[in-house]
Design a protein around this motif. Structure first.
Motif, PDB file in Angstrom:
ATOM      1  N   SER A 110       0.911  -1.375  -0.228  1.00  0.00           N
ATOM      2  CA  SER A 110       0.313  -0.121  -0.011  1.00  0.00           C
ATOM      3  C   SER A 110       1.232   1.413   0.005  1.00  0.00           C
ATOM      4  CB  SER A 110      -1.397   0.255   1.016  1.00  0.00           C
ATOM      5  OG  SER A 110      -1.341  -0.894   0.800  1.00  0.00           O
ATOM      6  N   TRP A 129       3.761  10.471  -9.503  1.00  0.00           N
ATOM      7  CA  TRP A 129       2.799  11.092 -10.718  1.00  0.00           C
ATOM      8  C   TRP A 129       1.720  11.206 -10.324  1.00  0.00           C
ATOM      9  CZ3 TRP A 129       4.110   9.750 -15.725  1.00  0.00           C
ATOM     10  CH2 TRP A 129       5.501   9.091 -15.894  1.00  0.00           C
ATOM     11  N   GLU A 130       1.640  12.645  -9.565  1.00  0.00           N
ATOM     12  CA  GLU A 130       0.336  13.321  -9.124  1.00  0.00           C
ATOM     13  C   GLU A 130      -0.447  14.520 -10.149  1.00  0.00           C
ATOM     14  OE1 GLU A 130      -1.742  15.929  -5.227  1.00  0.00           O
ATOM     15  OE2 GLU A 130       0.384  15.564  -5.854  1.00  0.00           O
ATOM     16  N   THR A 179       3.743   6.051  -5.134  1.00  0.00           N
ATOM     17  CA  THR A 179       3.724   5.737  -6.730  1.00  0.00           C
ATOM     18  C   THR A 179       2.770   7.153  -7.703  1.00  0.00           C
ATOM     19  OG1 THR A 179       4.733   3.633  -7.277  1.00  0.00           O
ATOM     20  CG2 THR A 179       3.823   4.794  -8.683  1.00  0.00           C
ATOM     21  N   TRP A 180       1.641   6.738  -6.617  1.00  0.00           N
ATOM     22  CA  TRP A 180       0.408   8.206  -6.698  1.00  0.00           C
ATOM     23  C   TRP A 180       1.115   9.337  -6.941  1.00  0.00           C
ATOM     24  CZ3 TRP A 180      -3.458   4.428  -4.357  1.00  0.00           C
ATOM     25  CH2 TRP A 180      -3.915   2.973  -4.817  1.00  0.00           C
ATOM     26  N   ALA A 181       1.644   9.613  -5.204  1.00  0.00           N
ATOM     27  CA  ALA A 181       1.975  10.447  -4.944  1.00  0.00           C
ATOM     28  C   ALA A 181       3.468  11.046  -6.687  1.00  0.00           C
ATOM     29  CB  ALA A 181       2.629  10.774  -3.836  1.00  0.00           C
ATOM     30  N   ARG A 190       2.291   2.131  -3.485  1.00  0.00           N
ATOM     31  CA  ARG A 190       1.169   2.076  -4.519  1.00  0.00           C
ATOM     32  C   ARG A 190       1.461   3.339  -4.269  1.00  0.00           C
ATOM     33  NH1 ARG A 190      -2.708  -2.667  -3.780  1.00  0.00           N
ATOM     34  NH2 ARG A 190      -1.473  -4.150  -6.496  1.00  0.00           N
ATOM     35  N   MET A 191       1.028   4.154  -2.645  1.00  0.00           N
ATOM     36  CA  MET A 191       0.422   5.487  -2.705  1.00  0.00           C
ATOM     37  C   MET A 191       1.909   6.407  -3.350  1.00  0.00           C
ATOM     38  SD  MET A 191      -1.064   5.280   1.525  1.00  0.00           S
ATOM     39  CE  MET A 191      -1.338   6.603   1.014  1.00  0.00           C
ATOM     40  N   SER A 200      -1.347  12.489 -13.226  1.00  0.00           N
ATOM     41  CA  SER A 200      -3.125  11.958 -13.470  1.00  0.00           C
ATOM     42  C   SER A 200      -3.601  13.255 -12.465  1.00  0.00           C
ATOM     43  CB  SER A 200      -2.781  11.358 -11.648  1.00  0.00           C
ATOM     44  OG  SER A 200      -1.705  10.196 -12.016  1.00  0.00           O
ATOM     45  N   ARG A 201      -3.609  14.429 -12.645  1.00  0.00           N
ATOM     46  CA  ARG A 201      -3.847  15.981 -12.131  1.00  0.00           C
ATOM     47  C   ARG A 201      -4.804  16.315 -13.138  1.00  0.00           C
ATOM     48  NH1 ARG A 201      -6.081  16.006  -7.328  1.00  0.00           N
ATOM     49  NH2 ARG A 201      -5.180  15.641  -5.033  1.00  0.00           N
TER      50      ARG A 201
END
Length: 291
Positions: free
Chosen positions: A264, A274-275, A270-272, A267-268, A278-279
């Motif tokens: 988890s 590529w924020e 990675t999401w951060a 994943r978080m 993504s936005r």
């Protein structure tokens, strides 16, 4: 104090369980634990020969029924017979499952479909068969036995992971659909237990290109395998069904617990990172005109 500590256990006595894959491994442990509490159990399995001893020990409280969970009509017939015999169901444990090992490229269509037929469609058919009975009583608990493999994909167990990922997606929706009728759904994610899952697994025909990866995996498993007695998993499931507010997900084992948090966090992270991308991929616009 935890939810499990404050659970009301007065209603536990006299529950009726429906357990698939009850002839061995975790399923057998769940059935035995329920019986030792004084509950009644519908023990369903492809072969019921190994359930004779359990039935003899708990005379009148075990109904052993042959069941192939991939046979939808057969599932509905067995559930109907179980309800008729005991008058209803309280806890349904979707435990039946198989493991097919192999690299994704190696799977034949038949091998891939067989994995999904048991682990995903089998649980789907059982859920569809029991829900009308549970809805009518406005109570009940469906326990979906998932796996550590649903936390993420791993080499050589990708198809198994796919079946468990699918099961969990279905179960999340099922939990929301069943809740208005007083029916609870929980996903149990076990780590390693001393069952015959690995000894009875099937394997794909190896592709030589993956030989180095297979060798590395075998070394890793030999050095880092953590397996426990199925009894411990059964004790956890008893606490789960006794809870007044059971969780949607329950991890079983320290290794699985730590791995879940590690995955988890990664994943978080990675999401951060590529924020911004993504936005930037979202901007509300009016509906396009047609014609």
């Amino acid at each position: 104090m935890t939810t499990a500590d404050t659970a009301t256990t007065a209603t536990a006595a006299g529950r009726v369980w429906f357990v698939t894959g009850a002839s061995r491994g975790l399923g057998h442990a769940f059935a035995r634990a329920a019986l030792e509490r004084g509950d009644r159990v519908v023990a369903a399995a492809r072969s019921t020969a190994s359930l004779d001893e359990l039935a003899a020990e708990h005379e009148g409280r075990v109904l052993a029924l042959p069941l192939d969970v991939t046979d939808r009509a057969g599932v509905f017939a067995v559930v109907a017979r179980a309800v008729e015999h005991f008058g209803g169901l309280d806890v349904v444990v979707n435990n039946a499952g198989i493991l097919s090992s192999g690299m994704i490229e190696e799977f034949t269509e038949a091998e891939a479909r067989a994995q999904m037929e048991v682990n995903f469609f089998g649980a789907l058919w059982v859920g569809q068969a029991v829900l009308p009975h549970l809805r009518a009583r406005r109570s009940g608990h469906i326990v979906q036995i998932s796996s550590i493999a649903a936390l993420g994909g791993f080499p050589s167990t990708g198809m198994y992971s796919a079946s468990k990922f699918a099961l969990e997606g279905l179960s999340e929706a099922l939990a929301m659909e069943a809740a208005p009728f007083g029916v609870k759904v929980s996903i149990v994610q076990p780590g390693g237990y001393w069952t015959d899952l690995y000894t009875s697994m099937t394997s794909t025909t190896p592709n030589d290109a993956y030989a180095p990866l297979r060798a590395a995996l075998e070394k890793q498993w030999a050095e880092g395998s953590v397996d426990s007695e199925p009894r411990l998993a059964a004790e956890a499931v008893m606490k789960l069904v006794d809870s007044d507010d059971p969780p949607l997900r329950l991890l079983l084992g320290s290794m699985v617990y730590d791995l879940a948090f590690d995955i988890s966090r990664r994943r978080m992270d990675t999401w951060a990172r590529w924020e911004q991308v993504s936005r930037a991929a979202e901007k509300a616009v009016p509906a396009p005109t047609t014609g």
